[in-house]
Design a protein around this motif. Structure first.
Motif: not given
Length: 264
Positions: A222-248
């Motif tokens: 979002g800061i650097y318009d020349t950086y595409d961050a091709y390997y970011v996976s929002e789904v992966y992080v949100y899935m971990i967050a959802l599992v941990l939040s539910t368990l917690g």
């Protein structure tokens, strides 16, 4: 017509949360705006230290030309995750005395600390990035939506980790020290002072399993318009967050009375 008691019941939750937020502001940051200087000191110290060290090693950062901006885009989302998990994790312990009142619940305590922390961290992000832009004359083409997505990703992960830790730290005091040791390497392996994308494939694939690296990469996109961050996976992080939040939340729902009365 609804009774007066029913009407009062509707406002118990927001009033309890607001009261807890005001208490947190008073005890953590003091009764004057100067107390927030300490909240700014940690990221500023980290950015200055990294700039001094890497400025002696290389002429330019891995991305862009400004060292403070590059390190800020790593430190700020990392702190959003770290402070969120810490605040949520200590919510019941911090508000244990108030939880004795029927109108105050463990959910109120968690939400109050979460809201105040998120607002504080957003303020820090805006102040530090604005200061860097003004001091160094950096020209940015900021994608604000992507920046918000990166911070939201860090916040969601912090909530999930914090909810699980809220149970573990309250029921097992030693977990606080164990977690502190386990959490230390994250600063090194999350891509704060390097780009995960540009590592050799074997090292990159291994570090991408670290969910904290993804909010940092997304925020930098979002800061650097020349950086595409091709390997970011929002789904992966949100899935971990959802599992941990539910368990917690399940653990807190089951054991919050024991944690309040007998926990550490």
């Amino acid at each position: 017509m609804r009774s007066a008691a029913t009407e009062r019941q509707r406002f118990i939750f927001p009033r309890a949360v607001m009261a807890l937020i005001l208490r947190e502001m008073s005890t953590t940051y003091g009764r004057s705006p100067g107390g927030y200087i300490w909240a700014l000191a940690e990221p500023i110290g980290g950015i200055v230290l990294l700039t001094a060290i890497f400025g002696l090693i290389t002429r330019s950062p891995p991305l862009g030309t400004n060292f403070p901006l590059f390190f800020a885009t790593g430190v700020l989302p990392f702190m959003m995750y770290q402070t969120t998990s810490a605040k949520v994790g200590a919510a019941i312990h911090y508000s244990r005395q108030l939880l004795a009142y029927p109108s105050v619940t463990y959910v109120d305590a968690i939400i109050a600390r979460l809201i105040l922390n998120v607002l504080t961290q957003i303020m820090i992000v805006l102040i530090l990035l604005s200061t860097i832009v003004l001091l160094y004359g950096v020209r940015l083409n900021v994608d604000f939506i992507t920046c918000v997505r990166g911070l939201a990703l860090a916040t969601a992960l912090g909530i999930g980790v914090g909810l699980v830790n809220c149970y573990l730290m309250s029921m097992f005091p030693i977990w606080q020290f164990v977690w502190a040791v386990l959490n230390r390497p994250l600063f090194i392996i999350s891509g704060i002072f390097f780009l995960v994308d540009r590592l050799p494939s074997q090292a990159r694939d291994m570090l991408l399993w670290n969910p904290v690296a993804h909010p940092i990469m997304l925020f930098r996109r979002g800061i650097y318009d020349t950086y595409d961050a091709y390997y970011v996976s929002e789904v992966y992080v949100y899935m971990i967050a959802l599992v941990l939040s539910t368990l917690g939340m399940l653990l807190l729902y089951r054991y919050h009375r024991i944690m309040r009365d007998e926990g550490a």
